[in-house]
Design a protein around this motif. Structure first.
Motif, PDB file in Angstrom:
ATOM      1  N   LYS A 110       0.849  -1.197   0.000  1.00 47.35           N
ATOM      2  CA  LYS A 110       0.000   0.000   0.000  1.00 47.35           C
ATOM      3  C   LYS A 110       0.882   1.244   0.000  1.00 47.35           C
ATOM      4  O   LYS A 110       1.969   1.250   0.554  1.00 47.35           O
ATOM      5  N   ARG A 111       0.356   2.300  -0.620  1.00 56.36           N
ATOM      6  CA  ARG A 111       1.097   3.562  -0.676  1.00 56.36           C
ATOM      7  C   ARG A 111       1.459   4.056   0.714  1.00 56.36           C
ATOM      8  O   ARG A 111       0.736   3.827   1.684  1.00 56.36           O
ATOM      9  N   VAL A 112       2.574   4.760   0.818  1.00 52.95           N
ATOM     10  CA  VAL A 112       3.004   5.313   2.099  1.00 52.95           C
ATOM     11  C   VAL A 112       1.993   6.350   2.566  1.00 52.95           C
ATOM     12  O   VAL A 112       1.465   6.254   3.676  1.00 52.95           O
ATOM     13  N   PHE A 113       1.710   7.359   1.725  1.00 50.48           N
ATOM     14  CA  PHE A 113       0.752   8.414   2.071  1.00 50.48           C
ATOM     15  C   PHE A 113      -0.369   8.534   1.053  1.00 50.48           C
ATOM     16  O   PHE A 113      -1.505   8.769   1.392  1.00 50.48           O
ATOM     17  N   GLY A 114      -0.041   8.462  -0.219  1.00 50.24           N
ATOM     18  CA  GLY A 114      -1.019   8.632  -1.290  1.00 50.24           C
ATOM     19  C   GLY A 114      -0.760   9.903  -2.077  1.00 50.24           C
ATOM     20  O   GLY A 114       0.050  10.751  -1.689  1.00 50.24           O
ATOM     21  N   ASP A 115      -1.461  10.034  -3.195  1.00 48.95           N
ATOM     22  CA  ASP A 115      -1.270  11.179  -4.090  1.00 48.95           C
ATOM     23  C   ASP A 115      -1.738  12.501  -3.495  1.00 48.95           C
ATOM     24  O   ASP A 115      -1.340  13.557  -3.956  1.00 48.95           O
ATOM     25  N   GLY A 116      -2.586  12.457  -2.479  1.00 52.04           N
ATOM     26  CA  GLY A 116      -3.129  13.680  -1.893  1.00 52.04           C
ATOM     27  C   GLY A 116      -2.161  14.428  -0.996  1.00 52.04           C
ATOM     28  O   GLY A 116      -2.446  15.551  -0.580  1.00 52.04           O
ATOM     29  N   LYS A 117      -1.016  13.841  -0.700  1.00 47.54           N
ATOM     30  CA  LYS A 117      -0.025  14.485   0.166  1.00 47.54           C
ATOM     31  C   LYS A 117       1.179  14.860  -0.691  1.00 47.54           C
ATOM     32  O   LYS A 117       1.980  14.012  -1.075  1.00 47.54           O
ATOM     33  N   THR A 118       1.279  16.161  -1.009  1.00 46.32           N
ATOM     34  CA  THR A 118       2.328  16.633  -1.919  1.00 46.32           C
ATOM     35  C   THR A 118       3.248  17.618  -1.221  1.00 46.32           C
ATOM     36  O   THR A 118       2.898  18.220  -0.208  1.00 46.32           O
ATOM     37  N   TYR A 119       4.442  17.759  -1.805  1.00 40.39           N
ATOM     38  CA  TYR A 119       5.393  18.732  -1.261  1.00 40.39           C
ATOM     39  C   TYR A 119       4.837  20.145  -1.334  1.00 40.39           C
ATOM     40  O   TYR A 119       4.958  20.916  -0.384  1.00 40.39           O
ATOM     41  N   ARG A 120       4.238  20.482  -2.462  1.00 43.62           N
ATOM     42  CA  ARG A 120       3.682  21.833  -2.617  1.00 43.62           C
ATOM     43  C   ARG A 120       2.600  22.097  -1.583  1.00 43.62           C
ATOM     44  O   ARG A 120       2.558  23.157  -0.963  1.00 43.62           O
ATOM     45  N   GLY A 121       1.730  21.131  -1.356  1.00 45.74           N
ATOM     46  CA  GLY A 121       0.686  21.283  -0.351  1.00 45.74           C
ATOM     47  C   GLY A 121       1.260  21.389   1.051  1.00 45.74           C
ATOM     48  O   GLY A 121       0.834  22.231   1.842  1.00 45.74           O
ATOM     49  N   PHE A 122       2.240  20.548   1.365  1.00 47.02           N
ATOM     50  CA  PHE A 122       2.829  20.562   2.706  1.00 47.02           C
ATOM     51  C   PHE A 122       3.503  21.904   2.998  1.00 47.02           C
ATOM     52  O   PHE A 122       3.189  22.567   3.987  1.00 47.02           O
ATOM     53  N   PHE A 123       4.422  22.308   2.136  1.00 46.72           N
ATOM     54  CA  PHE A 123       5.164  23.543   2.402  1.00 46.72           C
ATOM     55  C   PHE A 123       4.282  24.785   2.248  1.00 46.72           C
ATOM     56  O   PHE A 123       4.423  25.743   3.012  1.00 46.72           O
ATOM     57  N   GLY A 124       3.359  24.760   1.292  1.00 48.20           N
ATOM     58  CA  GLY A 124       2.422  25.880   1.160  1.00 48.20           C
ATOM     59  C   GLY A 124       1.510  25.978   2.370  1.00 48.20           C
ATOM     60  O   GLY A 124       1.225  27.076   2.861  1.00 48.20           O
ATOM     61  N   GLY A 125       1.054  24.841   2.877  1.00 51.78           N
ATOM     62  CA  GLY A 125       0.204  24.824   4.067  1.00 51.78           C
ATOM     63  C   GLY A 125       0.928  25.333   5.298  1.00 51.78           C
ATOM     64  O   GLY A 125       0.390  26.139   6.065  1.00 51.78           O
ATOM     65  N   VAL A 126       2.165  24.867   5.487  1.00 54.53           N
ATOM     66  CA  VAL A 126       2.953  25.327   6.645  1.00 54.53           C
ATOM     67  C   VAL A 126       3.189  26.830   6.542  1.00 54.53           C
ATOM     68  O   VAL A 126       3.022  27.563   7.528  1.00 54.53           O
ATOM     69  N   LEU A 127       3.554  27.302   5.358  1.00 51.97           N
ATOM     70  CA  LEU A 127       3.793  28.740   5.169  1.00 51.97           C
ATOM     71  C   LEU A 127       2.546  29.553   5.500  1.00 51.97           C
ATOM     72  O   LEU A 127       2.621  30.571   6.204  1.00 51.97           O
ATOM     73  N   CYS A 128       1.385  29.109   5.045  1.00 56.31           N
ATOM     74  CA  CYS A 128       0.147  29.833   5.336  1.00 56.31           C
ATOM     75  C   CYS A 128      -0.166  29.811   6.831  1.00 56.31           C
ATOM     76  O   CYS A 128      -0.630  30.816   7.382  1.00 56.31           O
ATOM     77  N   GLY A 129       0.087  28.691   7.499  1.00 55.70           N
ATOM     78  CA  GLY A 129      -0.112  28.627   8.945  1.00 55.70           C
ATOM     79  C   GLY A 129       0.811  29.568   9.690  1.00 55.70           C
ATOM     80  O   GLY A 129       0.400  30.251  10.635  1.00 55.70           O
ATOM     81  N   VAL A 130       2.070  29.634   9.250  1.00 59.32           N
ATOM     82  CA  VAL A 130       3.030  30.549   9.876  1.00 59.32           C
ATOM     83  C   VAL A 130       2.606  31.995   9.643  1.00 59.32           C
ATOM     84  O   VAL A 130       2.625  32.821  10.568  1.00 59.32           O
ATOM     85  N   LEU A 131       2.186  32.312   8.426  1.00 61.65           N
ATOM     86  CA  LEU A 131       1.727  33.678   8.138  1.00 61.65           C
ATOM     87  C   LEU A 131       0.513  34.044   8.989  1.00 61.65           C
ATOM     88  O   LEU A 131       0.429  35.165   9.515  1.00 61.65           O
ATOM     89  N   ALA A 132      -0.422  33.101   9.147  1.00 58.03           N
ATOM     90  CA  ALA A 132      -1.592  33.353  10.004  1.00 58.03           C
ATOM     91  C   ALA A 132      -1.153  33.606  11.438  1.00 58.03           C
ATOM     92  O   ALA A 132      -1.677  34.505  12.116  1.00 58.03           O
ATOM     93  N   GLY A 133      -0.181  32.844  11.919  1.00 51.30           N
ATOM     94  CA  GLY A 133       0.332  33.046  13.271  1.00 51.30           C
ATOM     95  C   GLY A 133       1.044  34.381  13.429  1.00 51.30           C
ATOM     96  O   GLY A 133       0.919  35.045  14.464  1.00 51.30           O
ATOM     97  N   LEU A 134       1.783  34.792  12.402  1.00 48.59           N
ATOM     98  CA  LEU A 134       2.459  36.091  12.463  1.00 48.59           C
ATOM     99  C   LEU A 134       1.444  37.231  12.483  1.00 48.59           C
ATOM    100  O   LEU A 134       1.650  38.238  13.176  1.00 48.59           O
ATOM    101  N   VAL A 135       0.349  37.075  11.750  1.00 52.79           N
ATOM    102  CA  VAL A 135      -0.726  38.068  11.801  1.00 52.79           C
ATOM    103  C   VAL A 135      -1.309  38.113  13.215  1.00 52.79           C
ATOM    104  O   VAL A 135      -1.565  39.203  13.752  1.00 52.79           O
ATOM    105  N   GLN A 136      -1.511  36.951  13.838  1.00 51.59           N
ATOM    106  CA  GLN A 136      -1.997  36.922  15.221  1.00 51.59           C
ATOM    107  C   GLN A 136      -1.034  37.647  16.155  1.00 51.59           C
ATOM    108  O   GLN A 136      -1.470  38.442  16.995  1.00 51.59           O
ATOM    109  N   ILE A 137       0.241  37.374  16.029  1.00 57.14           N
ATOM    110  CA  ILE A 137       1.248  38.037  16.874  1.00 57.14           C
ATOM    111  C   ILE A 137       1.166  39.541  16.680  1.00 57.14           C
ATOM    112  O   ILE A 137       1.180  40.309  17.652  1.00 57.14           O
ATOM    113  N   TRP A 138       1.072  39.990  15.443  1.00 56.97           N
ATOM    114  CA  TRP A 138       0.997  41.422  15.163  1.00 56.97           C
ATOM    115  C   TRP A 138      -0.263  42.033  15.775  1.00 56.97           C
ATOM    116  O   TRP A 138      -0.207  43.096  16.403  1.00 56.97           O
TER     117      TRP A 138
END
Length: 166
Positions: free
Chosen positions: A30-58
């Motif tokens: 069986k696949r390790v994760f599957g096609d739905g888990k991509t590098y672009r999604g992972f790093f883009g998601g983390v970046l958006c979460g960090v940006l949201a947190g920085l907005v909260q801090i501000w």
């Protein structure tokens, strides 16, 4: 929890491209994760979460909101990355249990981001967790996470980002 809540939705919006598992399967075939888990999604998601947190801090620093959990750049990064690492862990377990991509897995689908983000914070920055996640906040997270998860997934389904509304 905003830095942990944002990455999953952002990953769905920004994902695509090369799967994190490169299409490989485990020894069980069986696949390790599957096609739905991509590098672009992972790093883009983390970046958006960090940006949201920085907005909260501000916002908190601009308006002197001291009654809310005090975020740092490190806590924001750990919450965002941990949320998607929790999602990856859940996907790995789903594949091992024979569940397909997009198949509902009650509770695991709702709390994977909370478990992942809290585990990563606990490993790297435990004092933040113990200083900021009080019992009332923990109860709020337990109650609100599945509600937010459901609403966001329904929206994602109707705008065509998700194939299923769960």
């Amino acid at each position: 929890m905003v830095p942990a809540y944002v990455p999953n939705s952002a990953a769905a919006l920004l994902g695509g491209g090369t799967p994190i598992d490169f299409g490989r399967a485990c020894s069980d075939g069986k696949r390790v994760f599957g096609d739905g888990k991509t590098y672009r999604g992972f790093f883009g998601g983390v970046l958006c979460g960090v940006l949201a947190g920085l907005v909260q801090i501000w916002i908190w620093s601009s308006f002197g909101l001291t009654a809310l959990p005090h975020h740092t750049l490190l806590s924001v990064m750990l919450l965002a990355a941990g949320a998607l690492l929790g999602d990856l862990g859940k996907s790995f377990l789903k594949r091992r249990l024979g569940k397909e991509q997009g198949e509902s897995w009650f509770l695991a689908d709702q709390y994977d981001l909370v478990i992942g983000s809290f585990l990563l914070i606990l490993l790297v920055y435990p004092q933040w967790l113990f200083e900021n996640i009080t019992l009332p906040i923990a109860v709020w997270i337990v109650v609100m996470t599945p509600l937010l998860h459901r609403v966001v997934n329904i929206i994602g389904y109707y705008i065509g980002v998700k194939e299923v509304p769960w």
